[in-house]
Design an enzyme around this catalytic site. Structure first.
Site, short mmCIF file in Angstrom:
data_model
loop_
_atom_site.label_atom_id
_atom_site.label_comp_id
_atom_site.label_asym_id
_atom_site.label_seq_id
_atom_site.Cartn_x
_atom_site.Cartn_y
_atom_site.Cartn_z
N ASP A 120 -17.32 -21.22 20.11
CA ASP A 120 -16.66 -22.29 19.36
C ASP A 120 -16.41 -23.54 20.19
O ASP A 120 -15.98 -24.56 19.65
CB ASP A 120 -15.26 -21.80 18.91
CG ASP A 120 -15.29 -21.34 17.48
OD1 ASP A 120 -14.22 -20.97 16.96
OD2 ASP A 120 -16.38 -21.35 16.89
N GLY B 109 -8.17 -22.64 18.88
CA GLY B 109 -7.27 -23.33 19.82
C GLY B 109 -7.66 -23.17 21.28
O GLY B 109 -7.70 -24.15 22.02
N PRO C 147 -1.48 -22.56 16.61
CA PRO C 147 -1.28 -21.10 16.49
C PRO C 147 -2.44 -20.32 17.09
O PRO C 147 -3.59 -20.75 17.01
CB PRO C 147 -1.19 -20.88 14.98
CG PRO C 147 -0.71 -22.19 14.44
CD PRO C 147 -1.33 -23.24 15.31
N ILE C 148 -2.13 -19.20 17.71
CA ILE C 148 -3.11 -18.41 18.46
C ILE C 148 -3.61 -17.23 17.63
O ILE C 148 -2.85 -16.65 16.87
CB ILE C 148 -2.46 -17.92 19.78
CG1 ILE C 148 -2.10 -19.13 20.65
CG2 ILE C 148 -3.35 -16.95 20.53
CD1 ILE C 148 -1.17 -18.82 21.78
N LYS D 13 -9.52 -26.69 14.68
CA LYS D 13 -10.59 -26.82 13.68
C LYS D 13 -10.33 -25.83 12.56
O LYS D 13 -9.62 -24.83 12.74
CB LYS D 13 -11.99 -26.52 14.28
CG LYS D 13 -12.15 -25.14 14.91
CD LYS D 13 -12.54 -24.02 13.96
CE LYS D 13 -12.58 -22.69 14.65
NZ LYS D 13 -12.58 -21.53 13.67
C1 LIG Z 1 -14.90 -16.64 14.38
C2 LIG Z 1 -15.12 -18.05 14.84
C3 LIG Z 1 -15.71 -18.88 13.71
O1 LIG Z 1 -15.71 -20.23 14.04
O2 LIG Z 1 -13.94 -18.71 15.27
P1 LIG Z 1 -12.41 -18.20 15.29
O3 LIG Z 1 -12.09 -17.59 13.97
O4 LIG Z 1 -12.35 -17.19 16.41
O5 LIG Z 1 -11.61 -19.43 15.56
C4 LIG Z 1 -16.06 -18.10 16.06
O6 LIG Z 1 -17.32 -17.55 15.75
C5 LIG Z 1 -15.48 -17.41 17.29
O7 LIG Z 1 -15.88 -18.15 18.40
P2 LIG Z 1 -15.18 -17.87 19.80
O8 LIG Z 1 -13.72 -17.55 19.56
O9 LIG Z 1 -15.53 -18.98 20.72
O10 LIG Z 1 -15.91 -16.52 20.20
P3 LIG Z 1 -16.21 -16.06 21.69
O11 LIG Z 1 -14.96 -16.19 22.49
O12 LIG Z 1 -17.47 -16.71 22.14
O13 LIG Z 1 -16.53 -14.50 21.41
C6 LIG Z 1 -15.47 -13.59 21.14
C7 LIG Z 1 -16.10 -12.37 20.49
O14 LIG Z 1 -16.39 -12.69 19.11
C8 LIG Z 1 -17.63 -12.11 18.73
N1 LIG Z 1 -18.53 -13.18 18.25
C9 LIG Z 1 -18.24 -14.50 18.45
C10 LIG Z 1 -19.07 -15.46 17.92
C11 LIG Z 1 -20.23 -15.06 17.21
N2 LIG Z 1 -21.07 -15.97 16.68
N3 LIG Z 1 -20.50 -13.74 17.04
C12 LIG Z 1 -19.68 -12.79 17.54
O15 LIG Z 1 -19.94 -11.58 17.35
C13 LIG Z 1 -18.16 -11.35 19.93
O16 LIG Z 1 -17.70 -10.01 19.81
C14 LIG Z 1 -17.43 -12.00 21.09
O17 LIG Z 1 -17.28 -11.10 22.15
N1 LIG Z 2 -5.82 -22.05 26.17
C1 LIG Z 2 -5.76 -20.99 25.35
N2 LIG Z 2 -5.12 -21.07 24.17
C2 LIG Z 2 -5.07 -19.99 23.33
N3 LIG Z 2 -5.65 -18.79 23.57
C3 LIG Z 2 -6.30 -18.68 24.75
C4 LIG Z 2 -6.39 -19.76 25.68
N4 LIG Z 2 -7.12 -19.34 26.74
C5 LIG Z 2 -7.46 -18.06 26.49
N5 LIG Z 2 -6.96 -17.64 25.31
C6 LIG Z 2 -7.19 -16.31 24.71
O1 LIG Z 2 -8.05 -16.51 23.57
C7 LIG Z 2 -7.61 -15.72 22.46
C8 LIG Z 2 -8.04 -16.43 21.18
O2 LIG Z 2 -7.32 -17.62 21.11
P1 LIG Z 2 -7.59 -18.69 19.94
O3 LIG Z 2 -8.77 -19.54 20.31
O4 LIG Z 2 -6.30 -19.37 19.69
O5 LIG Z 2 -7.96 -17.80 18.67
P2 LIG Z 2 -8.79 -18.29 17.39
O6 LIG Z 2 -10.16 -18.68 17.89
O7 LIG Z 2 -8.81 -17.10 16.49
O8 LIG Z 2 -8.06 -19.45 16.78
C9 LIG Z 2 -6.11 -15.55 22.66
O9 LIG Z 2 -5.69 -14.28 22.21
C10 LIG Z 2 -5.91 -15.67 24.19
O10 LIG Z 2 -5.79 -14.39 24.79
#
Ligand SMILES: C[C@@](CO)(OP(=O)(O)O)[C@H](O)COP(=O)(O)OP(=O)(O)OC[C@H]1O[C@@H](n2ccc(N)nc2=O)[C@H](O)[C@@H]1O
Ligand SMILES: Nc1ncnc2c1ncn2[C@@H]1O[C@H](COP(=O)(O)OP(=O)(O)O)[C@@H](O)[C@H]1O
Length: 274
Positions: A132, A97, A90-91, A8
């Site tokens: 997410d 992802g 990408p991670i 996404k």
């Molecule tokens: C930032 C966003 C934007 O879409 O995505 P990514 O950039 O990671 O893909 C999301 O809020 C990421 O969601 P997700 O990656 O599922 O977060 P989680 O694993 O639930 O939480 C990881 C950490 O991010 C912080 N967190 C996450 C979501 C949120 N609304 N507030 C937070 O403060 C918290 O510190 C939490 O411990």
């Molecule tokens: N199936 C998975 N794919 C990628 N990362 C994973 C997975 N399961 C757990 N993780 C952990 O989640 C962290 C965030 O991964 P990712 O969702 O790719 O980041 P982002 O939300 O920033 O795109 C990684 O650093 C990894 O340690």
């Protein structure tokens, strides 16, 4: 059975406030991106997680795929399984992802073992795996609020545009991005902003994470500037980063990027490259 878990992008992301539980309330638009991981589940004598493709940080047994399986196994009669994940999203890129893999695995197991779980039930499971994850159950463009798991459909269709995604060789941990962002409690502008033409988004659609992340990693800001210099109608970092995407009217071949950066060209849906 095999499933293709798409990524996404976030179109706009406003961090409103920090909550009591340490999470943050936000406003964002989630949009599915045609970059995929591949999942396969096979019944087996013992449960194993077998990754391939991009190396995933952390231990195998804390992978979100295993957490998703375990969540369903605790409530349903599931056999041991081999879970194959070929990682190419990408991670640490702001592409969700890991969350996508978890959500698509819930859907795959529900179908493969005929659990009969409804969409709301799958969303409830996904919410327990990460902020997410729930988006990927319905997997269509939405305006999201709360911690990112309360949705309103949006009539947003970018299928006639060419998207380019650039992943710099930088891993941004989501928690790190939230720890440094300055909340901006005045929300309510994003839905109107994305209702305007894409060419009008540049100053109206903002990702609050960019200020802190660009200061720490100026090379990510340079990617965004390069996308605009090479014709993007709109360019932004996705989520907490590090990836940056551009929306183009025409197909492009970007020049001037660091050779260590990964580039994905996602052509419009009328003109898929084979
Ligand atoms: C930032 C966003 C934007 O879409 O995505 P990514 O950039 O990671 O893909 C999301 O809020 C990421 O969601 P997700 O990656 O599922 O977060 P989680 O694993 O639930 O939480 C990881 C950490 O991010 C912080 N967190 C996450 C979501 C949120 N609304 N507030 C937070 O403060 C918290 O510190 C939490 O411990
Ligand atoms: N199936 C998975 N794919 C990628 N990362 C994973 C997975 N399961 C757990 N993780 C952990 O989640 C962290 C965030 O991964 P990712 O969702 O790719 O980041 P982002 O939300 O920033 O795109 C990684 O650093 C990894 O340690």
């Amino acid at each position: 059975m095999v499933s293709f878990a798409n990524a996404k992008i976030n179109i706009g992301l406003q961090v409103l406030r920090r909550r009591e539980d340490g999470y943050h309330d936000l406003e964002t638009v989630f949009y599915p991106l045609r970059v995929y991981d591949v999942l396969e589940v096979v019944a087996a004598s013992e449960t194993r997680f077998i990754p391939s493709g991009l190396p995933i940080p952390g231990e195998g047994n804390d992978n979100l795929c295993l957490k998703a399986y375990e969540l369903l196994r605790q409530a349903h009669n599931l056999p041991p399984v081999h879970i194959y994940l070929h990682k190419s999203i990408p991670i640490g890129a702001g592409l969700g992802g890991g969350s996508a893999d978890a959500a698509f695995l819930l859907k795959l197991i529900n179908q493969q073992f005929a659990l009969g779980l409804s969409e709301p039930e799958l969303i409830a499971y996904a919410r327990r795996l990460g902020a997410d994850c729930a988006f990927f159950i319905r997997n269509r463009p939405v305006f999201a609020t709360g911690i990112g798991d309360v949705f309103q459909d949006v009539a947003l269709d970018l299928s006639s545009y060419h998207l380019v995604l650039v992943k710099p060789d930088i891993h941004v941990a989501t928690a790190e991005a939230y720890a440094t962002v300055m909340p901006n409690p005045v929300g309510g502008q994003l839905q109107a902003a994305i209702a305007r033409p894409v060419s009008a988004w540049r100053d109206a659609v903002v990702n609050d994470f960019e200020v802190g992340i660009f200061e720490k990693y100026p090379e990510i800001a340079r990617v965004k500037a390069l996308l605009y210099e090479q014709g993007a109608l709109f360019a932004a970092m996705s989520g907490s980063g590090s990836s940056v995407y551009g929306v183009f009217n025409e197909q492009v071949e970007l020049a001037g990027l660091d050779p260590g950066y990964k580039v994905f060209y996602i052509d419009n849906e009328q003109n898929l490259r084979w």
